[in-house]
Design an enzyme around this catalytic site. Structure first.
Site, PDB file in Angstrom:
ATOM      1  N   ALA A 101      71.379  11.027  70.242  1.00 51.26           N
ATOM      2  CA  ALA A 101      71.758  10.169  71.370  1.00 51.26           C
ATOM      3  C   ALA A 101      70.584   9.223  71.636  1.00 51.26           C
ATOM      4  O   ALA A 101      69.442   9.524  71.267  1.00 51.26           O
ATOM      5  CB  ALA A 101      72.043  11.038  72.589  1.00 51.26           C
ATOM      6  N   GLY A 144      72.344  14.534  68.738  1.00 51.79           N
ATOM      7  CA  GLY A 144      73.726  14.060  68.787  1.00 51.79           C
ATOM      8  C   GLY A 144      74.249  13.646  67.417  1.00 51.79           C
ATOM      9  O   GLY A 144      75.466  13.653  67.193  1.00 51.79           O
ATOM     10  N   GLU A 147      75.470  16.749  65.979  1.00 54.40           N
ATOM     11  CA  GLU A 147      76.673  17.122  66.739  1.00 54.40           C
ATOM     12  C   GLU A 147      77.867  16.245  66.343  1.00 54.40           C
ATOM     13  O   GLU A 147      79.001  16.725  66.260  1.00 54.40           O
ATOM     14  CB  GLU A 147      76.382  17.021  68.240  1.00 54.40           C
ATOM     15  CG  GLU A 147      75.382  18.098  68.683  1.00 54.40           C
ATOM     16  CD  GLU A 147      74.866  17.909  70.094  1.00 54.40           C
ATOM     17  OE1 GLU A 147      74.463  16.781  70.432  1.00 54.40           O
ATOM     18  OE2 GLU A 147      74.875  18.880  70.878  1.00 54.40           O
ATOM     19  N   GLU A 167      66.494  18.502  70.753  1.00 50.34           N
ATOM     20  CA  GLU A 167      66.548  18.151  72.179  1.00 50.34           C
ATOM     21  C   GLU A 167      65.516  18.883  73.023  1.00 50.34           C
ATOM     22  O   GLU A 167      64.990  18.349  74.001  1.00 50.34           O
ATOM     23  CB  GLU A 167      67.957  18.433  72.738  1.00 50.34           C
ATOM     24  CG  GLU A 167      69.046  17.497  72.238  1.00 50.34           C
ATOM     25  CD  GLU A 167      69.731  17.974  70.962  1.00 50.34           C
ATOM     26  OE1 GLU A 167      69.169  18.843  70.254  1.00 50.34           O
ATOM     27  OE2 GLU A 167      70.833  17.466  70.670  1.00 50.34           O
TER      28      GLU A 167
HETATM   29  C1  LIG Z   1      74.985  14.408  73.078  1.00 50.70           C
HETATM   30  C2  LIG Z   1      74.095  14.981  74.080  1.00 50.70           C
HETATM   31  C3  LIG Z   1      72.819  15.595  73.667  1.00 50.70           C
HETATM   32  C4  LIG Z   1      72.135  14.873  72.625  1.00 50.70           C
HETATM   33  C5  LIG Z   1      70.839  14.562  72.807  1.00 50.70           C
HETATM   34  C6  LIG Z   1      70.100  13.905  71.768  1.00 50.70           C
HETATM   35  O1  LIG Z   1      70.587  13.593  70.700  1.00 50.70           O
HETATM   36  S1  LIG Z   1      68.506  13.561  72.133  1.00 50.70           S
HETATM   37  C7  LIG Z   1      67.847  12.818  70.685  1.00 50.70           C
HETATM   38  C8  LIG Z   1      67.574  13.777  69.603  1.00 50.70           C
HETATM   39  N1  LIG Z   1      66.893  13.127  68.509  1.00 50.70           N
HETATM   40  C9  LIG Z   1      65.562  13.052  68.418  1.00 50.70           C
HETATM   41  O2  LIG Z   1      64.840  13.585  69.224  1.00 50.70           O
HETATM   42  C10 LIG Z   1      65.010  12.301  67.241  1.00 50.70           C
HETATM   43  C11 LIG Z   1      64.249  11.093  67.725  1.00 50.70           C
HETATM   44  N2  LIG Z   1      63.714  10.319  66.610  1.00 50.70           N
HETATM   45  C12 LIG Z   1      62.626  10.714  65.909  1.00 50.70           C
HETATM   46  O3  LIG Z   1      62.041  11.756  66.144  1.00 50.70           O
HETATM   47  C13 LIG Z   1      62.137   9.812  64.813  1.00 50.70           C
HETATM   48  O4  LIG Z   1      62.695   8.524  65.025  1.00 50.70           O
HETATM   49  C14 LIG Z   1      62.523  10.285  63.395  1.00 50.70           C
HETATM   50  C15 LIG Z   1      61.734  11.551  63.051  1.00 50.70           C
HETATM   51  C16 LIG Z   1      64.013  10.549  63.280  1.00 50.70           C
HETATM   52  C17 LIG Z   1      62.165   9.188  62.370  1.00 50.70           C
HETATM   53  O5  LIG Z   1      60.826   8.812  62.527  1.00 50.70           O
HETATM   54  P1  LIG Z   1      60.306   7.476  61.825  1.00 50.70           P
HETATM   55  O6  LIG Z   1      58.846   7.425  62.070  1.00 50.70           O
HETATM   56  O7  LIG Z   1      60.807   7.447  60.407  1.00 50.70           O
HETATM   57  O8  LIG Z   1      61.053   6.301  62.582  1.00 50.70           O
HETATM   58  P2  LIG Z   1      60.751   5.786  64.089  1.00 50.70           P
HETATM   59  O9  LIG Z   1      60.480   6.915  65.001  1.00 50.70           O
HETATM   60  O10 LIG Z   1      59.764   4.681  64.046  1.00 50.70           O
HETATM   61  O11 LIG Z   1      62.192   5.220  64.486  1.00 50.70           O
HETATM   62  C18 LIG Z   1      62.622   3.890  64.182  1.00 50.70           C
HETATM   63  C19 LIG Z   1      63.177   3.281  65.444  1.00 50.70           C
HETATM   64  O12 LIG Z   1      64.300   4.041  65.853  1.00 50.70           O
HETATM   65  C20 LIG Z   1      64.144   4.433  67.201  1.00 50.70           C
HETATM   66  N3  LIG Z   1      64.802   5.712  67.435  1.00 50.70           N
HETATM   67  C21 LIG Z   1      64.843   6.763  66.600  1.00 50.70           C
HETATM   68  N4  LIG Z   1      65.558   7.768  67.158  1.00 50.70           N
HETATM   69  C22 LIG Z   1      65.973   7.308  68.364  1.00 50.70           C
HETATM   70  C23 LIG Z   1      66.746   7.892  69.406  1.00 50.70           C
HETATM   71  N5  LIG Z   1      67.278   9.117  69.300  1.00 50.70           N
HETATM   72  N6  LIG Z   1      66.947   7.163  70.499  1.00 50.70           N
HETATM   73  C24 LIG Z   1      66.452   5.933  70.619  1.00 50.70           C
HETATM   74  N7  LIG Z   1      65.730   5.332  69.664  1.00 50.70           N
HETATM   75  C25 LIG Z   1      65.481   6.019  68.559  1.00 50.70           C
HETATM   76  C26 LIG Z   1      62.644   4.525  67.384  1.00 50.70           C
HETATM   77  O13 LIG Z   1      62.303   4.481  68.752  1.00 50.70           O
HETATM   78  C27 LIG Z   1      62.181   3.323  66.604  1.00 50.70           C
HETATM   79  O14 LIG Z   1      62.399   2.164  67.357  1.00 50.70           O
HETATM   80  P3  LIG Z   1      61.137   1.213  67.771  1.00 50.70           P
HETATM   81  O15 LIG Z   1      60.208   2.073  68.504  1.00 50.70           O
HETATM   82  O16 LIG Z   1      60.608   0.761  66.457  1.00 50.70           O
HETATM   83  O17 LIG Z   1      61.782   0.139  68.555  1.00 50.70           O
END
Ligand SMILES: CCC/C=C/C(=O)SCCNC(=O)CCNC(=O)[C@H](O)C(C)(C)COP(=O)([O-])OP(=O)([O-])OC[C@H]1O[C@@H](n2cnc3c(N)ncnc32)[C@H](O)[C@@H]1OP(=O)([O-])[O-]
Length: 294
Positions: A101, A144, A147, A167
């Site tokens: 998400a 998400g 999911e 999460e």
């Molecule tokens: C349904 C209800 C419950 C669900 C809850 C959830 O899903 S909670 C979520 C659960 N998921 C997580 O916690 C995973 C969160 N993501 C990560 O941990 C890392 O992005 C990665 C490990 C997937 C990839 O790392 P990497 O170094 O290869 O890539 P990078 O990190 O440089 O990303 C590139 C760009 O994408 C952006 N972006 C990415 N994901 C999201 C997001 N969810 N949101 C918004 N933005 C996101 C990131 O900010 C960046 O944009 P910027 O700053 O350049 O404008």
């Protein structure tokens, strides 16, 4: 006899082409316009009776913002209502199916608005789609994203795919099935480990061994394979396919005897269809069946 089960006809054709060809495929033969005149976060195309929906928010690793999910619900509903479509494939990019998400969009939300507006309640609409959906997953399927894949009916994974529920590291919990569907897919211990640590992820191979994923392919093949399977399904009897999906999904809701009775009644009802007569008749006559979806 199956007239009542038939899906209403969606618009016959697109006034303007809204679909973008996916590089690996020949141009759509029967492109269908989604209801929304402009899609910001998705690409759609059709290949025969298969609809392909590609999550397309590359700068955010396909993070599932509200706008993306609104579009997804709309195009899935359109394809579900289109009698020329028999199954659907959802995919992302090579790097990410979806990284969850949208954290930035939701970080400042408050409890009361979440509760009153049933925040993310519309995500479950995908589980109401009657036609089978295959998720073709490459790269990250986190939070998400995992999911969403689990709300599909079959998951095929590319060999570099990663499934996880991070999460808890954000101070929240899965909110769209991560604590429920995941347990049923991989068992309690693995689901606990994934959701409680937020950092123990499943590789594609582990996900296959655990039963979350049905097959793993080299990353560049997974979409082709998903479309092949979707095409096989789409060319069977659509109402009977829907009955199978319905019956299997009931197994998650019903006690065994009730589920078995539900299954038996659906089995009986297929004998009211032309497709059952055609399917069994074709076998007896040693020819291929020609299903007409009635
Ligand atoms: C349904 C209800 C419950 C669900 C809850 C959830 O899903 S909670 C979520 C659960 N998921 C997580 O916690 C995973 C969160 N993501 C990560 O941990 C890392 O992005 C990665 C490990 C997937 C990839 O790392 P990497 O170094 O290869 O890539 P990078 O990190 O440089 O990303 C590139 C760009 O994408 C952006 N972006 C990415 N994901 C999201 C997001 N969810 N949101 C918004 N933005 C996101 C990131 O900010 C960046 O944009 P910027 O700053 O350049 O404008």
């Amino acid at each position: 006899m199956f007239a009542a089960l038939r899906q209403p006809l969606a618009r016959a054709s697109a006034a303007k082409p809204l679909t973008r060809a996916f590089s690996a495929y020949t141009p759509a033969q029967n492109a269908v316009a989604p209801a929304s005149p402009k899609l910001e976060y998705l690409l759609t195309e059709t290949r025969g009776r298969v609809a392909l929906v590609t999550l397309h928010r590359p700068k955010a690793l396909n993070a599932l913002c509200n706008g993306l999910f609104v579009e997804l619900n709309q195009v899935l509903k359109d394809f579900d209502n289109n009698k020329d479509i028999g199954s659907i494939v959802i995919t992302g990019s090579e790097r990410a199916f979806a990284a969850g998400a949208d954290i930035k969009e939701m970080k400042d939300r408050q409890f009361i608005e979440n509760y009153v507006e049933d925040f993310l309640g519309h995500w479950t609409q995908i589980t109401k789609i009657r036609k089978p959906i295959i998720a073709a997953v490459n790269g990250f399927a986190l939070g998400g994203g995992c999911e969403l894949a689990m709300m599909c009916d079959i998951i095929y994974a590319g060999d570099k795919a990663v499934f996880g529920q991070p999460e808890i590291k954000l101070g929240t919990i899965p909110g769209a099935g991560g604590t429920q569907r995941l347990v049923k897919a991989v068992g309690k211990s693995k689901a606990m480990e994934m959701c409680l640590t937020g950092s123990v992820n499943l590789t594609a191979q582990e996900a296959e061994a655990a039963g979350l994923v049905s097959k793993v392919y080299p990353a560049e093949q997974v979409l082709d394979e998903a479309i092949k399977t979707a095409s096989k399904i789409a060319n069977l009897s659509t109402p009977v396919v829907q009955m199978v999906k319905d019956a299997i999904n009931q197994s998650f809701e019903m006690p065994l005897q009730a589920g078995l009775t539900f299954e038996r009644r659906l089995f009986h009802s297929t004998f009211a269809s032309n497709d059952q007569k055609e399917g069994m008749g074709a076998f007896a006559e040693k020819r291929k069946p020609n299903f007409t979806n009635n």
